[in-house]
Design a protein around this motif. Structure first.
Motif, mmCIF file in Angstrom:
data_model
loop_
_atom_site.group_PDB
_atom_site.id
_atom_site.type_symbol
_atom_site.label_atom_id
_atom_site.label_comp_id
_atom_site.label_asym_id
_atom_site.label_seq_id
_atom_site.Cartn_x
_atom_site.Cartn_y
_atom_site.Cartn_z
ATOM 1 N N LYS A 141 0.833 -1.204 0.000
ATOM 2 C CA LYS A 141 0.000 0.000 0.000
ATOM 3 C C LYS A 141 0.868 1.253 0.000
ATOM 4 N N ALA A 142 1.963 1.229 0.760
ATOM 5 C CA ALA A 142 2.863 2.379 0.815
ATOM 6 C C ALA A 142 3.522 2.646 -0.532
ATOM 7 N N ALA A 143 3.668 1.586 -1.360
ATOM 8 C CA ALA A 143 4.282 1.736 -2.687
ATOM 9 C C ALA A 143 3.245 1.890 -3.790
ATOM 10 N N ASN A 144 1.965 2.091 -3.415
ATOM 11 C CA ASN A 144 0.853 2.321 -4.348
ATOM 12 C C ASN A 144 0.420 1.078 -5.124
ATOM 13 N N PHE A 145 0.799 -0.105 -4.634
ATOM 14 C CA PHE A 145 0.297 -1.337 -5.229
ATOM 15 C C PHE A 145 -1.078 -1.673 -4.656
ATOM 16 N N HIS A 146 -1.866 -2.372 -5.470
ATOM 17 C CA HIS A 146 -3.149 -2.908 -5.026
ATOM 18 C C HIS A 146 -2.985 -4.409 -4.830
ATOM 19 N N LEU A 147 -3.209 -4.879 -3.615
ATOM 20 C CA LEU A 147 -3.093 -6.307 -3.342
ATOM 21 C C LEU A 147 -4.206 -7.065 -4.054
ATOM 22 N N VAL A 148 -3.815 -8.102 -4.788
ATOM 23 C CA VAL A 148 -4.797 -8.970 -5.445
ATOM 24 C C VAL A 148 -5.101 -10.172 -4.556
ATOM 25 N N LYS A 149 -4.058 -10.906 -4.161
ATOM 26 C CA LYS A 149 -4.271 -12.059 -3.276
ATOM 27 C C LYS A 149 -2.932 -12.635 -2.832
ATOM 28 N N PHE A 150 -3.022 -13.508 -1.844
ATOM 29 C CA PHE A 150 -1.885 -14.292 -1.392
ATOM 30 C C PHE A 150 -2.136 -15.756 -1.758
ATOM 31 N N LEU A 151 -1.059 -16.448 -2.114
ATOM 32 C CA LEU A 151 -1.131 -17.868 -2.403
ATOM 33 C C LEU A 151 -0.105 -18.599 -1.550
ATOM 34 N N GLU A 152 -0.478 -19.732 -1.005
ATOM 35 C CA GLU A 152 0.464 -20.547 -0.243
ATOM 36 C C GLU A 152 1.404 -21.276 -1.184
ATOM 37 N N SER A 153 2.666 -21.396 -0.786
ATOM 38 C CA SER A 153 3.629 -22.171 -1.574
ATOM 39 C C SER A 153 4.580 -22.883 -0.616
ATOM 40 N N GLY A 154 5.325 -23.835 -1.162
ATOM 41 C CA GLY A 154 6.300 -24.549 -0.347
ATOM 42 C C GLY A 154 5.693 -25.204 0.874
ATOM 43 N N LYS A 155 4.493 -25.803 0.711
ATOM 44 C CA LYS A 155 3.792 -26.479 1.814
ATOM 45 C C LYS A 155 3.563 -25.559 3.008
ATOM 46 N N GLY A 156 3.349 -24.285 2.710
ATOM 47 C CA GLY A 156 3.073 -23.313 3.751
ATOM 48 C C GLY A 156 4.296 -22.621 4.321
ATOM 49 N N ASN A 157 5.488 -23.083 3.949
ATOM 50 C CA ASN A 157 6.708 -22.430 4.427
ATOM 51 C C ASN A 157 6.944 -21.090 3.730
ATOM 52 N N ASN A 158 6.387 -20.926 2.549
ATOM 53 C CA ASN A 158 6.489 -19.694 1.776
ATOM 54 C C ASN A 158 5.082 -19.232 1.408
ATOM 55 N N PHE A 159 4.977 -18.003 0.909
ATOM 56 C CA PHE A 159 3.728 -17.574 0.288
ATOM 57 C C PHE A 159 4.049 -16.613 -0.850
ATOM 58 N N VAL A 160 3.151 -16.587 -1.829
ATOM 59 C CA VAL A 160 3.314 -15.741 -3.008
ATOM 60 C C VAL A 160 2.305 -14.602 -2.928
ATOM 61 N N THR A 161 2.795 -13.396 -3.149
ATOM 62 C CA THR A 161 1.959 -12.200 -3.195
ATOM 63 C C THR A 161 1.725 -11.820 -4.654
ATOM 64 N N ILE A 162 0.477 -11.587 -4.996
ATOM 65 C CA ILE A 162 0.149 -11.034 -6.311
ATOM 66 C C ILE A 162 -0.439 -9.650 -6.084
ATOM 67 N N ALA A 163 0.150 -8.645 -6.718
ATOM 68 C CA ALA A 163 -0.303 -7.265 -6.539
ATOM 69 C C ALA A 163 -0.250 -6.552 -7.878
ATOM 70 N N ARG A 164 -1.132 -5.585 -8.054
ATOM 71 C CA ARG A 164 -1.280 -4.877 -9.337
ATOM 72 C C ARG A 164 -0.892 -3.416 -9.198
ATOM 73 N N LYS A 165 -0.252 -2.903 -10.248
ATOM 74 C CA LYS A 165 0.095 -1.470 -10.305
ATOM 75 C C LYS A 165 -1.157 -0.671 -10.653
#
Length: 237
Positions: free
Chosen positions: A213-237
């Motif tokens: 939000k501070a960088a003016n991105f719009h969060l689209v969603k979060f996705l779990e990866s690596g069996k929950g050890n990681n997560f992927v952020t998808i955000a739109r300009k």
């Protein structure tokens, strides 16, 4: 990826991930997110195997290598792709991209709070309007669940790579650790060892959302990866 050529020891860590990951399945999952945008021009940080699969699907791919070793590896095993060398903190490229893809633990190596903001600003600057970032990071809530050494092995008819890694907590208030990793490469009947020690940081979804939000991105969603050890952020300009 074709590893019939001799693998340089410094490239063992890149080859390990390209052999371990199901790059075809990952590319298919990425395509699901890219297709609604009619995205064509992609900037991928490292991830040569995934880049190869996306090229096969018709995308115009540029690889951003964060070191000379990574550049040499990408150019050796994927010579058809355009490879640039740079730091994700200071991207100021001539072209703007439909999507920037940064998977694995690259982002998590930046432990300084200010660096995180600079990277988001850098990604924003190099995206087309409406473009997206797909950014993977370590999950702070799961960072220290695995105690002791973790051993993983990959192999094909030409090479074998064994990775031994461990995390050691070195900050009480923030989830930062020292990650020690040893790659043992077996090829042509010879064993070689490559070792490195790096700092890594875990993140929570809440803090990533605030930084976006501070960088003016719009969060689209979060996705779990690596069996929950990681997560992927998808955000739109």
């Amino acid at each position: 990826m074709n590893f019939s050529q001799n693998l340089d020891l410094a490239h063992a860590k890149y080859a390990f991930y390209d052999m371990q990951l199901n790059n075809k399945r990952i590319a298919e999952e990425l395509q699901k997110e890219l297709k609604p945008l009619s995205a064509q021009n992609l900037l991928i940080v490292g991830s040569t195997g995934i880049a190869n699969e996306l090229i096969n699907k018709g995308y115009n791919v540029t690889i951003l290598a964060t070191s000379e070793d990574m550049k040499n590896y990408a150019r050796k095993y994927l010579p058809i792709v355009n490879v640039l060398v740079g730091n994700i903190k200071g991207l100021n490229l001539n072209a703007k991209f439909d999507a920037i893809i940064c998977l694995g633990d690259t982002f998590s190596h930046f432990t300084d709070e200010q660096d995180v903001y600079i990277i988001f600003e850098s990604f924003y600057r190099n995206l087309k309007y409406g473009g997206i970032i797909l950014l993977e990071k370590l999950n702070a809530l799961r960072l220290f669940e695995n105690d002791g050494n973790t051993i993983s092995k990959v192999e094909n008819e030409n090479i074998k790579i064994k990775r031994t890694s461990s995390l050691m907590k070195n900050a009480e208030k923030t989830p930062i650790a020292t990650w020690k990793v040893i790659y043992e490469l077996m090829q042509n009947g010879k064993r070689s060892v490559y070792e490195e020690q790096l700092k890594v940081r875990g993140f929570t979804e809440n803090e990533i959302e605030k930084k976006l939000k501070a960088a003016n991105f719009h969060l689209v969603k979060f996705l779990e990866s690596g069996k929950g050890n990681n997560f992927v952020t998808i955000a739109r300009k």
